[in-house]
Design a protein around this motif. Structure first.
Motif, mmCIF file in Angstrom:
data_model
loop_
_atom_site.group_PDB
_atom_site.id
_atom_site.type_symbol
_atom_site.label_atom_id
_atom_site.label_comp_id
_atom_site.label_asym_id
_atom_site.label_seq_id
_atom_site.Cartn_x
_atom_site.Cartn_y
_atom_site.Cartn_z
ATOM 1 N N ALA A 211 9.546 11.656 -8.482
ATOM 2 C CA ALA A 211 10.353 10.509 -8.912
ATOM 3 C C ALA A 211 11.224 10.023 -7.774
ATOM 4 O O ALA A 211 11.360 8.812 -7.545
ATOM 5 C CB ALA A 211 11.196 10.895 -10.129
ATOM 6 N N ALA A 212 11.826 10.939 -7.056
ATOM 7 C CA ALA A 212 12.685 10.562 -5.933
ATOM 8 C C ALA A 212 11.875 9.859 -4.858
ATOM 9 O O ALA A 212 12.333 8.895 -4.233
ATOM 10 C CB ALA A 212 13.367 11.813 -5.385
ATOM 11 N N LEU A 213 10.656 10.347 -4.618
ATOM 12 C CA LEU A 213 9.801 9.745 -3.608
ATOM 13 C C LEU A 213 9.406 8.327 -4.004
ATOM 14 O O LEU A 213 9.387 7.412 -3.170
ATOM 15 C CB LEU A 213 8.554 10.627 -3.397
ATOM 16 C CG LEU A 213 7.598 10.184 -2.296
ATOM 17 C CD1 LEU A 213 8.312 10.171 -0.943
ATOM 18 C CD2 LEU A 213 6.395 11.123 -2.224
ATOM 19 N N LYS A 214 9.122 8.098 -5.332
ATOM 20 C CA LYS A 214 8.773 6.754 -5.828
ATOM 21 C C LYS A 214 9.925 5.791 -5.634
ATOM 22 O O LYS A 214 9.746 4.638 -5.232
ATOM 23 C CB LYS A 214 8.380 6.822 -7.295
ATOM 24 C CG LYS A 214 7.025 7.444 -7.557
ATOM 25 C CD LYS A 214 6.725 7.479 -9.045
ATOM 26 C CE LYS A 214 5.334 8.059 -9.332
ATOM 27 N NZ LYS A 214 5.042 8.087 -10.786
ATOM 28 N N ALA A 215 11.135 6.242 -5.939
ATOM 29 C CA ALA A 215 12.313 5.391 -5.794
ATOM 30 C C ALA A 215 12.514 5.001 -4.338
ATOM 31 O O ALA A 215 12.857 3.860 -4.018
ATOM 32 C CB ALA A 215 13.545 6.121 -6.337
ATOM 33 N N LYS A 216 12.284 5.923 -3.443
ATOM 34 C CA LYS A 216 12.456 5.651 -2.019
ATOM 35 C C LYS A 216 11.456 4.627 -1.536
ATOM 36 O O LYS A 216 11.770 3.711 -0.765
ATOM 37 C CB LYS A 216 12.305 6.956 -1.236
ATOM 38 C CG LYS A 216 12.504 6.810 0.251
ATOM 39 C CD LYS A 216 12.381 8.156 0.940
ATOM 40 C CE LYS A 216 12.562 8.009 2.424
ATOM 41 N NZ LYS A 216 12.414 9.308 3.144
ATOM 42 N N VAL A 217 10.215 4.772 -2.015
ATOM 43 C CA VAL A 217 9.160 3.823 -1.616
ATOM 44 C C VAL A 217 9.454 2.438 -2.146
ATOM 45 O O VAL A 217 9.293 1.429 -1.457
ATOM 46 C CB VAL A 217 7.782 4.327 -2.109
ATOM 47 C CG1 VAL A 217 6.710 3.244 -1.899
ATOM 48 C CG2 VAL A 217 7.397 5.609 -1.389
ATOM 49 N N ALA A 218 9.909 2.340 -3.407
ATOM 50 C CA ALA A 218 10.226 1.048 -4.017
ATOM 51 C C ALA A 218 11.368 0.382 -3.278
ATOM 52 O O ALA A 218 11.370 -0.833 -3.042
ATOM 53 C CB ALA A 218 10.584 1.239 -5.493
#
Length: 234
Positions: A211-218
């Motif tokens: 989830a943290a990785l998705k937020a960073k990418v977004a």
């Protein structure tokens, strides 16, 4: 019984031919070397005696030459005293000394010839002896190499080696069976409470990280918004 019957046999010998005919080349080459060394000792001993004889003959020749001069002086003295008879007698003695000296000179020439021949024989013998020892070294090296190769071949084709490998395979088979029994105990057995909780914790940690990785990418895709420009370009 010796390999050679006389010195010329050694000098004219063909070691390769002798060894080719021999049933036991190593034994024959040892006998050949021994006989050559014995013959060399004899030839050197003969040469030493010849040298001693030559020295003795040379001393005798020196004494005879001194005696000739002495008798000649006596003949001159007798003539100076008017004794022609005594002078003739002195000259007769001088002639005897001269004859003996000639015989000794001939003997010395023969001794010189014998020494020269002996020296040549010794040189040839030593050459043959070196050849024989080189053959012996070659035979020894070949024997050692053949023995080593034979030992390797025997080890390679020794049934005990195959038996050892067979025993290794049996041990491995027993280990496989033991490991199979251990794994069989785990078949059909449900997970324990601790194992299930541990798996849940691991899955939760992975989901949080995802989830943290998705937020960073977004956030990276959105980027910072540019501020609008004023009418005067400022």
């Amino acid at each position: 019984m010796g390999i050679f019957s006389r010195l010329t046999d050694i000098i004219n010998s063909n070691l390769n031919s002798i060894l080719d005919r021999a049933e036991d080349p190593e034994k024959i080459i040892r006998l050949v070397i021994q006989e050559m060394e014995d013959t060399l000792v004899e030839v050197r001993s003969t040469a030493a005696k010849t040298i001693a004889e030559k020295k003795e003959s040379a001393r005798k020749l020196g004494r005879l030459e001194d005696a000739q001069r002495n008798w000649e002086e006596k003949a001159e003295l007798a003539l100076s005293k008017g004794r022609e008879d005594l002078a003739k007698g002195a000259l007769v003695e001088k002639a005897k000394m001269a004859e003996a000296a000639e015989l000794l000179k001939e003997e010395l020439e023969e001794l010189d010839a014998m020494l020269a021949q002996g020296e040549a024989d010794i040189a040839k013998l030593e050459s043959k002896l070196r050849e024989a020892k080189a053959k012996q070294q070659a035979l020894t090296a070949r024997h050692e190499t053949a023995s080593s190769r034979l030992k390797v071949r025997r080890n390679l084709y020794d049934g005990r080696v195959d038996e050892a490998f067979a025993r290794f395979e049996q041990v491995e088979k027993k280990l496989d069976e033991a490991e199979g029994e251990v794994e069989a105990f785990d078949l059909g057995r449900g997970k324990s409470l601790a194992e299930e909780i541990s798996e849940l914790a691991a899955e939760s940690a992975i989901e949080d990280e995802l989830a943290a990785l998705k937020a960073k990418v977004a956030a990276g895709k959105a980027g910072p918004k540019a501020a609008p420009k004023s009418a005067d370009g400022e």
